[in-house]
Write a protein that holds these residues in place. Structure first.
Motif, PDB file in Angstrom:
ATOM      1  N   LEU A 130       0.822  -1.195   0.000  1.00 49.46           N
ATOM      2  CA  LEU A 130       0.000   0.000   0.000  1.00 49.46           C
ATOM      3  C   LEU A 130       0.861   1.252   0.000  1.00 49.46           C
ATOM      4  CD1 LEU A 130      -1.744   0.297   3.497  1.00 49.46           C
ATOM      5  CD2 LEU A 130      -0.162  -1.491   2.949  1.00 49.46           C
ATOM      6  N   LEU A 131       0.337   2.291  -0.630  1.00 49.97           N
ATOM      7  CA  LEU A 131       1.055   3.547  -0.766  1.00 49.97           C
ATOM      8  C   LEU A 131       0.677   4.465   0.389  1.00 49.97           C
ATOM      9  CD1 LEU A 131       2.749   5.569  -2.433  1.00 49.97           C
ATOM     10  CD2 LEU A 131       0.643   6.206  -3.601  1.00 49.97           C
ATOM     11  N   LEU A 132       1.687   4.907   1.146  1.00 49.32           N
ATOM     12  CA  LEU A 132       1.435   5.840   2.248  1.00 49.32           C
ATOM     13  C   LEU A 132       2.411   6.996   2.122  1.00 49.32           C
ATOM     14  CD1 LEU A 132       1.024   3.284   5.176  1.00 49.32           C
ATOM     15  CD2 LEU A 132      -0.800   4.491   3.955  1.00 49.32           C
ATOM     16  N   ALA A 133       1.953   8.161   2.538  1.00 49.31           N
ATOM     17  CA  ALA A 133       2.762   9.366   2.360  1.00 49.31           C
ATOM     18  C   ALA A 133       2.782  10.185   3.642  1.00 49.31           C
ATOM     19  CB  ALA A 133       2.189  10.215   1.227  1.00 49.31           C
ATOM     20  N   ALA A 134       3.913  10.839   3.894  1.00 48.24           N
ATOM     21  CA  ALA A 134       4.029  11.792   5.002  1.00 48.24           C
ATOM     22  C   ALA A 134       3.865  13.179   4.415  1.00 48.24           C
ATOM     23  CB  ALA A 134       5.396  11.652   5.676  1.00 48.24           C
ATOM     24  N   ALA A 135       2.873  13.895   4.904  1.00 49.87           N
ATOM     25  CA  ALA A 135       2.594  15.227   4.367  1.00 49.87           C
ATOM     26  C   ALA A 135       3.680  16.200   4.800  1.00 49.87           C
ATOM     27  CB  ALA A 135       1.233  15.705   4.850  1.00 49.87           C
ATOM     28  N   TYR A 175       2.574   8.455   8.446  1.00 48.41           N
ATOM     29  CA  TYR A 175       2.290   8.137   7.053  1.00 48.41           C
ATOM     30  C   TYR A 175       0.802   7.851   6.892  1.00 48.41           C
ATOM     31  CZ  TYR A 175       7.233   8.006   5.942  1.00 48.41           C
ATOM     32  OH  TYR A 175       8.543   8.357   5.728  1.00 48.41           O
ATOM     33  N   SER A 176       0.212   8.526   5.913  1.00 50.46           N
ATOM     34  CA  SER A 176      -1.230   8.446   5.747  1.00 50.46           C
ATOM     35  C   SER A 176      -1.564   8.168   4.284  1.00 50.46           C
ATOM     36  CB  SER A 176      -1.836   9.781   6.199  1.00 50.46           C
ATOM     37  OG  SER A 176      -3.228   9.730   6.132  1.00 50.46           O
ATOM     38  N   THR A 177      -2.868   7.981   4.042  1.00 49.35           N
ATOM     39  CA  THR A 177      -3.345   7.854   2.668  1.00 49.35           C
ATOM     40  C   THR A 177      -3.362   9.244   2.032  1.00 49.35           C
ATOM     41  OG1 THR A 177      -5.528   7.950   3.680  1.00 49.35           O
ATOM     42  CG2 THR A 177      -4.734   5.784   3.069  1.00 49.35           C
ATOM     43  N   LEU A 178      -3.381   9.296   0.710  1.00 51.10           N
ATOM     44  CA  LEU A 178      -3.368  10.584   0.012  1.00 51.10           C
ATOM     45  C   LEU A 178      -4.755  11.222   0.071  1.00 51.10           C
ATOM     46  CD1 LEU A 178      -1.330   9.579  -3.160  1.00 51.10           C
ATOM     47  CD2 LEU A 178      -0.507  10.750  -1.104  1.00 51.10           C
ATOM     48  N   GLU A 197      -1.023  14.344  -9.052  1.00 51.83           N
ATOM     49  CA  GLU A 197      -0.341  15.578  -8.618  1.00 51.83           C
ATOM     50  C   GLU A 197       0.636  15.332  -7.474  1.00 51.83           C
ATOM     51  OE1 GLU A 197      -3.919  18.793  -9.495  1.00 51.83           O
ATOM     52  OE2 GLU A 197      -3.247  18.473  -7.448  1.00 51.83           O
ATOM     53  N   GLU A 198       0.261  14.457  -6.554  1.00 53.69           N
ATOM     54  CA  GLU A 198       1.069  14.305  -5.341  1.00 53.69           C
ATOM     55  C   GLU A 198       2.214  13.318  -5.515  1.00 53.69           C
ATOM     56  OE1 GLU A 198      -1.367  13.801  -1.856  1.00 53.69           O
ATOM     57  OE2 GLU A 198      -2.366  15.715  -2.186  1.00 53.69           O
ATOM     58  N   VAL A 199       1.975  12.225  -6.227  1.00 50.13           N
ATOM     59  CA  VAL A 199       3.046  11.222  -6.318  1.00 50.13           C
ATOM     60  C   VAL A 199       3.332  10.763  -7.749  1.00 50.13           C
ATOM     61  CG1 VAL A 199       2.740  10.405  -3.956  1.00 50.13           C
ATOM     62  CG2 VAL A 199       1.422   9.343  -5.800  1.00 50.13           C
ATOM     63  N   GLY A 200       2.647  11.334  -8.744  1.00 49.14           N
ATOM     64  CA  GLY A 200       3.016  11.117 -10.141  1.00 49.14           C
ATOM     65  C   GLY A 200       2.694   9.767 -10.741  1.00 49.14           C
ATOM     66  N   ILE A 201       1.747   9.048 -10.157  1.00 47.06           N
ATOM     67  CA  ILE A 201       1.380   7.752 -10.754  1.00 47.06           C
ATOM     68  C   ILE A 201      -0.068   7.773 -11.222  1.00 47.06           C
ATOM     69  CG2 ILE A 201       3.055   6.456  -9.351  1.00 47.06           C
ATOM     70  CD1 ILE A 201       0.657   5.523  -7.618  1.00 47.06           C
ATOM     71  N   GLU A 202      -0.417   6.805 -12.074  1.00 45.04           N
ATOM     72  CA  GLU A 202      -1.783   6.665 -12.564  1.00 45.04           C
ATOM     73  C   GLU A 202      -2.468   5.536 -11.802  1.00 45.04           C
ATOM     74  OE1 GLU A 202      -3.224   8.716 -14.762  1.00 45.04           O
ATOM     75  OE2 GLU A 202      -1.322   9.825 -14.771  1.00 45.04           O
ATOM     76  N   VAL A 203      -3.742   5.755 -11.447  1.00 46.90           N
ATOM     77  CA  VAL A 203      -4.502   4.718 -10.734  1.00 46.90           C
ATOM     78  C   VAL A 203      -5.796   4.404 -11.481  1.00 46.90           C
ATOM     79  CG1 VAL A 203      -3.564   5.288  -8.459  1.00 46.90           C
ATOM     80  CG2 VAL A 203      -5.674   6.400  -9.234  1.00 46.90           C
ATOM     81  N   GLY A 204      -6.347   3.219 -11.201  1.00 46.22           N
ATOM     82  CA  GLY A 204      -7.622   2.808 -11.790  1.00 46.22           C
ATOM     83  C   GLY A 204      -8.398   1.976 -10.790  1.00 46.22           C
ATOM     84  N   GLU A 263       7.073  17.846  -3.870  1.00 49.00           N
ATOM     85  CA  GLU A 263       7.709  18.125  -2.581  1.00 49.00           C
ATOM     86  C   GLU A 263       7.050  19.243  -1.793  1.00 49.00           C
ATOM     87  OE1 GLU A 263      11.868  18.460  -3.412  1.00 49.00           O
ATOM     88  OE2 GLU A 263      12.039  16.304  -3.825  1.00 49.00           O
ATOM     89  N   GLU A 264       6.213  20.036  -2.459  1.00 51.11           N
ATOM     90  CA  GLU A 264       5.483  21.058  -1.702  1.00 51.11           C
ATOM     91  C   GLU A 264       4.431  20.431  -0.801  1.00 51.11           C
ATOM     92  OE1 GLU A 264       3.889  24.178  -4.084  1.00 51.11           O
ATOM     93  OE2 GLU A 264       5.877  24.744  -4.831  1.00 51.11           O
ATOM     94  N   GLU A 265       3.892  19.306  -1.216  1.00 48.91           N
ATOM     95  CA  GLU A 265       2.823  18.677  -0.445  1.00 48.91           C
ATOM     96  C   GLU A 265       3.266  17.428   0.289  1.00 48.91           C
ATOM     97  OE1 GLU A 265      -1.043  18.322  -2.138  1.00 48.91           O
ATOM     98  OE2 GLU A 265      -0.628  19.824  -3.674  1.00 48.91           O
ATOM     99  N   ILE A 266       4.225  16.718  -0.275  1.00 52.46           N
ATOM    100  CA  ILE A 266       4.583  15.400   0.253  1.00 52.46           C
ATOM    101  C   ILE A 266       6.054  15.390   0.635  1.00 52.46           C
ATOM    102  CG2 ILE A 266       4.728  12.934  -0.298  1.00 52.46           C
ATOM    103  CD1 ILE A 266       1.890  13.889  -0.277  1.00 52.46           C
ATOM    104  N   GLU A 267       6.306  15.009   1.897  1.00 48.87           N
ATOM    105  CA  GLU A 267       7.691  14.945   2.349  1.00 48.87           C
ATOM    106  C   GLU A 267       8.310  13.601   1.967  1.00 48.87           C
ATOM    107  OE1 GLU A 267       8.269  16.380   6.388  1.00 48.87           O
ATOM    108  OE2 GLU A 267       9.663  14.716   6.704  1.00 48.87           O
TER     109      GLU A 267
END
Ligand SMILES: [Zn+2]
Length: 269
Positions: free
Chosen positions: A158-163, A171-174, A194-201, A234-238
């Protein structure tokens, strides 16, 4: 249970009241955190007339009202003012919902004292459900801002991100606000891009949560990775990464929909 199907019309002395000083809920130091006052107590302590109360609904079968006081009206020796967020998970869910709704209504009233169209003074109408301009009859209803929040998975990971900008790193969901003219699914795909540059479906709805900080509703989704490698905004995601369920970083509590999305994903494997 908070019932908002009918709003109370006239505050009576024994009705419940929630009191806010800015963003903080004010309770008696000797009482339980988050426990409501009565309308009579609010009158005695702060000299507030019942007519200043905003109707919230009914809680535990009694009318519930919201009052605002100034921050310097909180007694340092008798009362405690706690940030609304700190009540999440600390008081029972129904009482938290009541605080969240009361706070949103007070915030709405405070920010709509004048008409956004002509600048004239406004007043409550429709028994407290709308604000009406005294000059041009422009009507404003309480604003709710929808946000999408999404757990993206890639197989078992699973993809988790630190804002960015949070001192306490977890680390949270987007998540992000929806734009006018967007469907939820479009907002999910755009935010992830916008936040992590990947495509989802395969975007599918999970559940929702009112998030009164100050007026969001979080719409939770699951989505599958389709293509691309992580390229962080990097402005939104550390930091962001793919994690295995058995090696998770610190994640949000179950009181938030992010925590529930993560838990649901892991339990369904
Ligand atoms: Zn107006």
């Amino acid at each position: 249970m908070l019932d908002i199907s009918t709003l109370p019309q006239r505050a009576e002395p024994n009705d419940w009241s929630l009191v806010f000083a800015g963003r903080n809920a004010v309770t008696a130091m000797r009482g339980t955190p988050g426990s409501p006052w009565t309308v009579k107590e609010v009158g005695n302590l702060w000299g507030l007339e019942p007519s200043l109360a905003l109707p919230v609904g009914h809680w535990q079968g009694r009318a519930l009202w919201a009052f605002a006081i100034a921050e310097n009206q909180v007694s340092q020796t008798e009362q405690i003012a706690v940030n609304l967020y700190s009540l999440l998970g600390r008081v029972e869910d129904n009482l938290f919902h009541a605080h969240g709704r009361a706070y949103q209504l007070l915030h709405w009233a405070r920010t709509h004292r004048h008409c956004g169209q002509c600048g004239a003074a406004t007043g409550m109408t429709e028994g407290g459900r709308a604000i009406l301009c005294s000059e041009c009859a422009f009507r404003v209803y309480p604003r709710v801002s929808p946000c999408v929040i999404v757990l993206v998975s890639k197989g078992e990971q699973l993809l988790l991100a630190a804002a960015a900008g949070f001192q306490k790193r977890f680390y949270s969901t987007l998540a992000g606000f929806m734009e006018p003219g967007e469907s939820c699914e479009q907002a999910v795909a755009r935010e992830v891009r916008e936040e992590v540059g990947i495509e989802v479906g395969n975007i599918r709805y999970f559940s929702s949560q009112p998030w009164p900080f100050p007026s969001q509703v979080m719409l939770g989704f699951f989505a599958d990775w389709v293509s691309g490698s992580l390229a962080l905004n990097e402005e939104e995601i550390e930091d962001a990464d793919w994690f295995d369920a058995n090696a998770l970083p610190p994640t949000p509590p179950m009181t938030s929909i992010s925590g529930q999305l993560i838990s649901h994903f892991i339990n369904s494997r």
